[in-house]
Design an enzyme around this catalytic site. Structure first.
Site, short mmCIF file in Angstrom:
data_model
loop_
_atom_site.label_atom_id
_atom_site.label_comp_id
_atom_site.label_asym_id
_atom_site.label_seq_id
_atom_site.Cartn_x
_atom_site.Cartn_y
_atom_site.Cartn_z
N ASP A 37 0.84 -1.19 0.00
CA ASP A 37 0.00 0.00 0.00
C ASP A 37 0.88 1.24 0.00
O ASP A 37 2.01 1.21 0.52
CB ASP A 37 -0.92 -0.01 1.23
N ASP A 53 4.17 1.87 -4.35
CA ASP A 53 3.44 2.77 -5.22
C ASP A 53 3.23 2.04 -6.54
O ASP A 53 4.18 1.85 -7.31
CB ASP A 53 4.24 4.05 -5.43
N VAL A 54 2.00 1.60 -6.82
CA VAL A 54 1.76 0.81 -8.02
C VAL A 54 1.94 1.64 -9.29
O VAL A 54 1.95 1.09 -10.40
CB VAL A 54 0.37 0.14 -8.01
N ASN A 80 -5.75 -5.16 -6.07
CA ASN A 80 -6.89 -4.39 -5.59
C ASN A 80 -6.66 -2.88 -5.61
O ASN A 80 -7.62 -2.12 -5.62
CB ASN A 80 -7.23 -4.83 -4.15
N TYR A 151 -13.70 6.42 -14.80
CA TYR A 151 -13.60 5.23 -13.95
C TYR A 151 -14.08 3.99 -14.70
O TYR A 151 -13.44 2.93 -14.65
CB TYR A 151 -14.43 5.45 -12.68
N LYS A 155 -12.05 0.45 -15.62
CA LYS A 155 -12.48 -0.87 -15.17
C LYS A 155 -12.88 -1.77 -16.34
O LYS A 155 -12.74 -3.00 -16.26
CB LYS A 155 -13.63 -0.73 -14.16
N THR A 186 -17.16 1.90 1.32
CA THR A 186 -15.73 2.05 1.56
C THR A 186 -15.40 3.50 1.90
O THR A 186 -16.23 4.39 1.71
CB THR A 186 -14.93 1.64 0.31
#
Length: 257
Positions: A37, A53-54, A80, A151, A155, A186
């Site tokens: 994360d 850091d993705v 995720n 978004y 996806k 969330t």
């Protein structure tokens, strides 16, 4: 249930929301789990917290190697980590399109690319078993939602990427699936609600658009991910499991007055 006993898992974006619920459930079912994360400071044992850091390939490769060293290998990868965006196709500047696509799509590419050699070794070391990748996708990949153009595009790419990855790696003993949550309760959704002119009305609208009449729980999405990651799903690959209260497939009549 301990069907994950002895398995090693990495969960990206695992410090909150769906990721944290997933990491905790995998650990409860017997897996050793490392959380990657951007801010893993709140993650507690038995989870292993690793900063990553993705959006940065060097950070990803270092974090995956650290996780594999800590866990002694890798059998399960849960991609995720992601970010949201609101607006129509007119509303988001190019810089935001680049950021969201970079995190939500290329983030999966970077982490998976770093993890694949370890997942291949896992599959080879456990004859008859498979390694598993589970991507967090969204109902936005399969249903047109208002104010979610960017978004949804990200996806939709995750869904297509999941199918392509499943085809590429099935003969290597690696299964690839995704979950398509509806609107989940969330921290990100909470921030959207807080920013609305009428948070209570906005929550009621989000509840109402899902046929079962409420937001999806993070624990419910985690349970779907845990199933797809487990040996119980050994013949399941290239699928998108909807966890959306029926939003994708049901067409209910309006309630009677």
């Amino acid at each position: 249930m301990n069907e994950l006993h002895g398995l090693r898992a990495v969960v990206t974006g695992g410090a909150s929301g769906i990721g944290l619920a997933t990491a905790n459930l995998l650990a409860a079912r017997g897996a050793q789990v490392a959380v990657l994360d951007l801010d893993p400071g709140t993650v507690q044992g038995p989870l292993r917290a690793i900063r990553a850091d993705v959006g940065d390939d060097d950070s990803v490769r270092a974090a995956v190697e650290a996780a594999v060293t800590a866990l002694g290998g890798l059998d399960i990868l849960v991609n995720n980590a992601g970010i949201g965006a609101a607006g129509t196709v007119e509303d988001n500047p190019d810089s935001q399109w680049q950021q969201v696509l970079d995190i939500n799509v290329l983030g999966i590419v970077r982490v998976t690319r770093a993890a694949l050699p370890h997942l291949r070794r896992s599959a080879l070391s456990r004859p008859g078993s498979t390694a598993a990748i589970v991507n967090t996708c969204s109902i936005a990949a399969t249903a047109g939602l208002p104010q979610r153009a960017l978004y949804s595009a990200s996806k939709g790419a995750v869904l297509s990427l999941t199918l392509a990855m499943a085809a590429d790696h099935v003969r290597e003993g690696i299964r690839v699936n995704c979950v398509n949550p509806g609107t989940v309760d969330t921290p990100w959704v909470a921030r959207l609600l807080d920013a609305a002119d009428d948070p209570a009305a906005e929550r009621a609208a989000l509840n109402a658009r899902q046929p079962h009449g409420r937001l999806v729980g993070a624990d419910e999405v985690a349970a779907a991910i845990a199933y797809l990651a487990s040996p119980l799903a050994g013949s399941t690959t290239g699928t998108a499991l909807a966890v959306d209260g029926g939003m994708a497939g049901l067409r209910l009549r309006p309630p009677r007055p």
